[in-house]
Design a protein around this motif. Structure first.
Motif, short mmCIF file in Angstrom:
data_model
loop_
_atom_site.label_atom_id
_atom_site.label_comp_id
_atom_site.label_asym_id
_atom_site.label_seq_id
_atom_site.Cartn_x
_atom_site.Cartn_y
_atom_site.Cartn_z
N LEU A 219 -11.77 15.63 -0.46
CA LEU A 219 -10.96 14.51 -0.33
C LEU A 219 -10.98 13.34 -1.34
CD1 LEU A 219 -8.63 13.60 1.64
CD2 LEU A 219 -10.68 12.16 2.70
N PHE A 220 -12.17 13.04 -1.87
CA PHE A 220 -12.24 11.88 -2.76
C PHE A 220 -11.66 12.30 -3.88
CE2 PHE A 220 -14.56 10.07 -6.18
CZ PHE A 220 -14.14 8.72 -6.14
N THR A 221 -12.03 13.66 -4.20
CA THR A 221 -11.44 14.37 -5.68
C THR A 221 -10.08 14.43 -5.63
OG1 THR A 221 -13.50 15.37 -5.81
CG2 THR A 221 -11.89 16.28 -7.15
N PHE A 222 -9.60 14.87 -4.33
CA PHE A 222 -8.05 15.07 -4.15
C PHE A 222 -7.43 13.61 -4.67
CE2 PHE A 222 -4.24 14.95 -1.70
CZ PHE A 222 -3.61 15.95 -2.45
N LEU A 223 -7.91 12.64 -3.82
CA LEU A 223 -7.23 11.30 -3.89
C LEU A 223 -7.42 10.56 -5.13
CD1 LEU A 223 -8.15 9.74 -0.35
CD2 LEU A 223 -6.01 10.41 -1.28
N SER A 224 -8.47 11.03 -6.05
CA SER A 224 -8.71 10.28 -7.41
C SER A 224 -7.52 11.11 -8.15
CB SER A 224 -9.95 10.47 -7.62
OG SER A 224 -10.37 11.78 -8.02
N LEU A 225 -7.17 12.27 -7.85
CA LEU A 225 -6.00 12.69 -8.88
C LEU A 225 -4.84 12.78 -8.47
CD1 LEU A 225 -7.83 16.36 -9.37
CD2 LEU A 225 -7.72 14.58 -11.14
N SER B 48 -5.83 1.98 -12.74
CA SER B 48 -5.56 0.96 -14.10
C SER B 48 -6.64 1.41 -14.67
CB SER B 48 -5.45 -0.53 -13.37
OG SER B 48 -5.32 -1.49 -14.56
N ALA B 49 -7.93 1.22 -14.11
CA ALA B 49 -9.25 1.59 -14.87
C ALA B 49 -9.27 2.96 -15.61
CB ALA B 49 -10.52 1.46 -13.93
N LEU C 232 4.68 -0.54 -17.28
CA LEU C 232 4.85 0.83 -16.55
C LEU C 232 4.03 1.34 -15.51
CD1 LEU C 232 5.18 3.04 -19.88
CD2 LEU C 232 7.08 1.77 -18.76
N TYR C 233 3.09 0.45 -15.48
CA TYR C 233 1.76 0.89 -14.52
C TYR C 233 2.17 0.13 -12.93
CZ TYR C 233 -2.41 1.45 -11.76
OH TYR C 233 -3.17 1.49 -10.61
N ARG C 234 2.12 0.81 -11.97
CA ARG C 234 1.87 -0.05 -10.60
C ARG C 234 1.03 0.77 -9.84
NH1 ARG C 234 6.15 3.26 -10.54
NH2 ARG C 234 6.56 4.44 -8.59
N LYS C 235 0.61 -0.09 -8.81
CA LYS C 235 -0.56 0.38 -8.05
C LYS C 235 -0.09 1.49 -7.19
CE LYS C 235 -3.86 -1.25 -4.51
NZ LYS C 235 -5.22 -1.64 -4.80
N GLY C 236 -1.03 2.66 -6.98
CA GLY C 236 -0.54 3.72 -6.30
C GLY C 236 0.48 4.66 -7.02
N ILE C 237 0.86 4.54 -8.25
CA ILE C 237 1.70 5.29 -9.12
C ILE C 237 1.10 6.87 -9.09
CG2 ILE C 237 0.89 4.69 -11.30
CD1 ILE C 237 3.97 4.85 -11.89
N THR C 238 1.78 7.66 -8.95
CA THR C 238 1.21 9.15 -9.13
C THR C 238 1.35 9.43 -10.73
OG1 THR C 238 3.57 10.25 -9.11
CG2 THR C 238 2.34 9.98 -6.96
N PRO C 239 0.36 10.34 -10.99
CA PRO C 239 0.27 10.91 -12.26
C PRO C 239 1.57 11.30 -12.97
CG PRO C 239 -1.75 11.57 -11.24
CD PRO C 239 -0.66 10.87 -10.11
N ILE C 240 2.08 12.07 -12.27
CA ILE C 240 3.60 12.53 -12.50
C ILE C 240 4.55 11.63 -12.94
CG2 ILE C 240 4.69 13.26 -10.58
CD1 ILE C 240 4.44 15.45 -13.73
N ASP C 241 4.54 10.34 -12.22
CA ASP C 241 5.50 9.41 -12.20
C ASP C 241 5.17 8.41 -13.32
OD1 ASP C 241 7.11 10.23 -10.26
OD2 ASP C 241 6.31 8.95 -8.45
N PHE C 242 3.93 8.26 -13.53
CA PHE C 242 3.52 7.31 -14.53
C PHE C 242 3.64 8.16 -16.01
CE2 PHE C 242 0.46 5.99 -17.78
CZ PHE C 242 0.67 4.49 -17.74
N THR C 243 3.37 9.28 -16.15
CA THR C 243 3.88 10.07 -17.33
C THR C 243 5.40 10.15 -17.43
OG1 THR C 243 1.92 11.79 -16.70
CG2 THR C 243 3.64 12.35 -18.16
#
Length: 178
Positions: free
Chosen positions: A11-17, A22-23, A46-57
Motif C-alpha cells: 500500500l505504501f509503495t502504491f501510494l508513493s507511486l 514536492s520532495a 505546475l505542481y500542486r499537492k496530490g497531483i498524479t505523476p501523469i498529470d504533472f508530466t
C-alpha cells in the motif's frame, strides 16, 4: 503478521507511486538536471499537492512545448530580419534551427499522446532524450560565428526545459510510476 506487513508495504509503495511529492521533484528531478534552480522555478507553478505523476508530466510537457514553440516563433522572426538586412549566413543558421524546433514541439506532442497508454514513461524518456540532444547540438550551427547573445539565452531555456522533461520522465520510468 508477515502478511499484514507485506500488505502495508504494498500500500505504501502504491501510494508513493500514485502521487508525486514536492520532495521527490526536488531530489529526484530538479537536482539531477543541469540547472536545478531553473527547474525549481519552472516546475513550481505546475505542481500542486496530490497531483498524479501523469498529470504533472502532462503539465510539464505543455509548459515545455510552449517555451519551445515561442522560441520557434522567435527563430522565424530572426530569420526574416536576417534576410532583410542581407545577412545570409545568420539567416541560414536560423533556417537550420527551424526544423529542429518543429521536431521538438512535435515530439512533445507525441509524448502527450502517450499519456493515454499504460506505462508511457519509458517511451516519453526516449523521445525527450532525443529532443534534448537535438536542441543541444544546435549550438554547432552557430559555432563558426557564435550564437547571438539574446538568442543564446532563449536557446538555453529550451535546453533547460528539455532536460527537465527528460529527467522527469526517466525518473518516472525507473520508478515504475502508473
Amino acid at each position: 503478521m508477515g502478511s499484514s506487513y507485506n500488505n502495508i508495504l504494498f500500500l505504501f509503495t502504491f501510494l508513493s507511486l500514485t502521487y508525486i511529492s514536492s520532495a521527490d521533484l526536488k531530489s529526484n528531478v530538479c537536482w539531477k538536471t543541469k540547472h536545478p534552480a531553473y527547474c525549481f522555478k519552472f516546475v513550481k507553478p505546475l505542481y500542486r499537492k496530490g497531483i498524479t505523476p501523469i498529470d504533472f508530466t502532462n503539465a510539464t510537457l505543455q509548459a515545455s512545448k510552449t517555451v519551445l514553440y515561442l522560441v520557434y516563433l522567435d527563430i522565424l522572426g530572426r530569420e526574416a530580419n536576417a534576410s532583410k538586412t542581407n545577412n545570409p549566413v545568420l539567416s541560414g543558421q536560423y533556417k537550420l534551427c527551424k526544423p529542429q524546433y518543429e521536431y521538438a514541439v512535435d515530439s512533445f506532442n507525441q509524448c502527450q499522446l502517450l499519456t493515454e497508454l499504460a506505462n508511457p514513461y519509458k517511451r516519453m524518456a526516449y523521445l525527450a532524450g532525443r529532443v534534448l540532444i537535438t536542441i543541444q547540438t544546435l549550438e554547432l550551427v552557430f559555432e563558426a560565428n557564435g550564437m547571438p547573445a539574446d538568442f543564446k539565452a532563449l536557446h538555453q531555456n529550451s535546453i533547460n526545459v528539455c532536460d527537465i522533461v527528460f529527467t522527469l520522465t526517466l525518473h518516472l520510468a525507473t520508478q515504475g510510476a502508473p
